[in-house]
Motif scaffolding. Structure first.
Motif, short mmCIF file in Angstrom:
data_model
loop_
_atom_site.label_atom_id
_atom_site.label_comp_id
_atom_site.label_asym_id
_atom_site.label_seq_id
_atom_site.Cartn_x
_atom_site.Cartn_y
_atom_site.Cartn_z
N VAL A 146 0.84 -1.20 0.00
CA VAL A 146 0.00 0.00 0.00
C VAL A 146 0.87 1.25 0.00
N PHE A 147 1.98 1.21 0.77
CA PHE A 147 2.87 2.36 0.80
C PHE A 147 3.37 2.71 -0.60
N PHE A 148 3.90 1.72 -1.30
CA PHE A 148 4.46 2.00 -2.62
C PHE A 148 3.38 2.42 -3.61
N ILE A 149 2.27 1.72 -3.59
CA ILE A 149 1.22 2.04 -4.57
C ILE A 149 0.63 3.41 -4.30
N SER A 150 0.44 3.73 -3.01
CA SER A 150 -0.14 5.06 -2.74
C SER A 150 0.86 6.15 -3.12
N ALA A 151 2.18 5.88 -2.91
CA ALA A 151 3.17 6.88 -3.33
C ALA A 151 3.10 7.08 -4.84
N ILE A 152 2.93 6.00 -5.59
CA ILE A 152 2.83 6.10 -7.05
C ILE A 152 1.61 6.93 -7.43
#
Lengths: 243, 348
Positions: A218-224
């Motif tokens: 979730v961290f990486f996808i939300s950053a994207i």
């Protein structure tokens, strides 16, 4: 959307661009791989691909901005932004098309590095679960950096400037956890936890140990998503402010 | 049909386009004429949906460009001032990319590309890199891009700049041919070009529309009068007297001394040019003045253009007062503008 994706891919693969970036990536990978696999100075022999990835990630700071610097900066420089904006496409499609093209080149880089684990597996033994998780983490981290690089490319008309700013920003993001751990920041726990929340490295650490945690994904996808939305805003804002 | 209503554009505190309205009918070539910096490109960018407008509305075939951009842009082909080409692409590759952008079905793609390449005579450079092409060819590649997909409306921003005279004629002929099933808006700062190609002209200066009319009507606008040139040999005073008192002569605008006893009179006429000419000729001959040349001509369109551009905009008293207020209080305008853009950003 597909035509933009295709055109961007062509501009990577019909020129030496993608191959040079990939070659550089492989060179650096080999560098760390050889250093790591041949290292018998320690009492216990220790080698894992996750460690190689750890070292290679520092090279992201140089490779990814080079990959993304032209994304929007060149469109502006050549005046072709007008063409994209006046064609029956909306800005979201343009951004996603370009993002997917960048991701594809990145996947090409990753795929070419599969060469190393395959050879290792033939001659020795590879912990597959750990390797797959490390690749997944590596991919997500790279995808996040590509979104950041693409965003920065939309701020400026000069691709060189986009690359340099991108390098600085990615450098900050790479070492933000070390910064959060300094004694100075540790005096203020609230600030420390806030800064630490932006750190990608501890999240990658879980992947490299073979954990897939939802919170990390979730961290990486939300950053994207945040970067791509910001990208959209920055392009629209420039249209409104032009002059 | 494209309808432009009360279109206004501010760049910060600078007003580039001021409240302009006009329509482009089907199968019409509309010239957009104005000196450099008049707001032509800004207006065209707004019509094409590249620049958002500060106020006003552009409707293309019933769809508002800011509300339904995708639908509206399907009917548009746009050639900006600088042709939007990728220097690292080959011509055919570039056109194929543009065809994809315009969502031309794959089955029709190659025939469509072939058609525009033949129309603009760029078939012989189709495998060249665009960066190696000359300015004229780049311009034509950009033009070809605008024609892809046969859009109903074409917006061409100074399409003949940088072309050699032969190419200029070719491009003009292409534009004239396009009239059969397209409408063209075509901007230029060269008057002769506009008068050679266009049905109607919009003359714009400093963001204000100075005139919207056909070329013929504009020519009439200088008072609808002809200009008479007479070169005579004889007494200047007598001739001046005769010409001045003749029926239908408004005034003698100029007397040039051509040589010994030879003078050129330039006079403005009113009414039937031939009758006046004959009348003056008769009278001059009776007074033993030799006529070496006599002819009438239409007023120079260039003069109309200059006159219109220098004319003050017609405004109601209130608008003028408002403008003066803005001049005195630039802050008031600036702050209003900022809130305006802030609002629009919020909307996105």
């Amino acid at each position: 959307m597909f035509s933009i994706y295709k055109k961007d891919l062509q501009s990577f693969f019909f020129t030496p661009f993608a191959y040079i970036v990939t070659a550089l990536f492989l060179f650096l990978f080999t560098f760390y791989f050889n250093g790591s696999i041949g290292d018998q100075s320690q009492a216990t022999y220790f080698f894992s691909f996750a460690n190689v990835f750890y070292n290679v990630i520092i090279m992201f700071i140089f490779l990814i901005p080079i990959l993304t610097m032209r994304t929007f900066a060149d469109e502006r420089k050549f005046g072709t932004e007008v063409l994209l904006m006046t064609s029956p496409l909306n800005v979201v499609q343009i951004i996603i098309g370009k993002y997917l093209a960048n991701i594809t080149v990145f996947l090409f880089m990753l795929a070419s590095s599969l060469f190393f684990p395959i050879f290792t597996a033939i001659k020795g033994e590879v912990v597959m679960s750990q390797l797959i998780c490390a690749y997944l983490g590596f991919f997500l981290w790279g995808a996040m950096y590509i979104a950041i690089g693409q965003l920065i490319s939309s701020f400026t008309e000069s691709s060189i400037l986009a690359a340099i700013i991108g390098e600085i920003v990615m450098f900050v993001f790479l070492f933000i956890d070390d910064f959060a751990m300094t004694k100075f920041i540790a005096q203020y726990p609230a600030i420390q936890s806030a800064v630490y929340a932006f750190a990608a490295q501890p999240r990658f650490a879980y992947f490299s140990q073979g954990f897939i945690r939802l919170s990390d994904i979730v961290f990486f996808i939300s950053a994207i998503i945040v970067c791509l939305v910001w990208n959209y805003i920055s392009i629209e804002k420039r249209r409104w402010n032009r002059g | 049909m494209i309808t432009i209503e009360n279109l206004t554009k501010y760049y910060g505190n600078n007003r580039a386009v001021n409240n302009i309205s006009f329509t482009i009918n089907d199968n019409e070539i509309l010239g957009f004429l104005g000196p450099n910096g008049a707001g032509k490109s800004t207006t065209m960018n707004m019509i094409a949906g590249f620049l958002p407008m500060t106020a006003g509305k552009v409707t293309i075939c019933g769809s508002d460009i800011s509300k339904e951009p995708v639908k509206a842009k399907k009917n548009l082909g746009y050639l900006p001032e600088i042709p939007p080409v990728y220097p690292d692409m080959r011509v055919r590759e570039y056109l194929s990319f543009c065809a994809g952008l315009k969502r031309i079905p794959v089955t029709k793609k190659s025939s469509e590309i072939k058609r525009v390449m033949e129309l603009l005579k760029i078939t012989d450079v189709k495998d060249k890199l665009i960066k190696n092409l000359s300015k004229g060819y780049k311009q034509r590649v950009g033009f070809a891009q605008a024609l892809l997909g046969n859009p109903k409306f074409l917006i061409l921003d100074e399409p003949t700049v940088g072309l050699d005279p032969k190419q200029v004629t070719e491009v003009r002929n292409i534009i004239k041919d396009l009239k059969k099933d397209h409408s063209v808006i075509f901007s230029s700062h060269i008057l002769s070009e506009v008068s050679a190609v266009c049905d109607r002209v919009v003359i714009i200066n400093k963001g204000d529309i100075k005139a919207i009319d056909t070329i013929e009507n504009l020519e009439k606008q200088t008072g609808g009068s002809l200009i008479l040139h007479i070169i005579i040999k004889g007494s200047r005073a007598v001739a001046a007297d005769i010409i001045e008192t003749a029926d239908g002569v408004k005034e003698i605008t100029k007397i040039n001394v051509e040589g010994d006893d030879t003078y050129e009179f330039i006079a403005q006429l009113e009414g039937d040019g031939d009758a006046i000419k004959n009348d003056i000729m008769m009278k001059l001959l009776k007074n033993n003045i030799q006529i070496s040349e006599i002819f009438t001509e239409k007023p120079d369109l260039e003069a109309v253009f200059v006159k219109l551009i220098n004319s003050k905009p017609e405004k109601s008293g209130i608008l003028e007062l408002f403008d003066e207020y803005i001049k005195e209080n630039p802050d008031a305008e600036g702050s209003a503008d900022e809130t305006d853009t802030a609002e629009k950003e919020d909307n996105e």
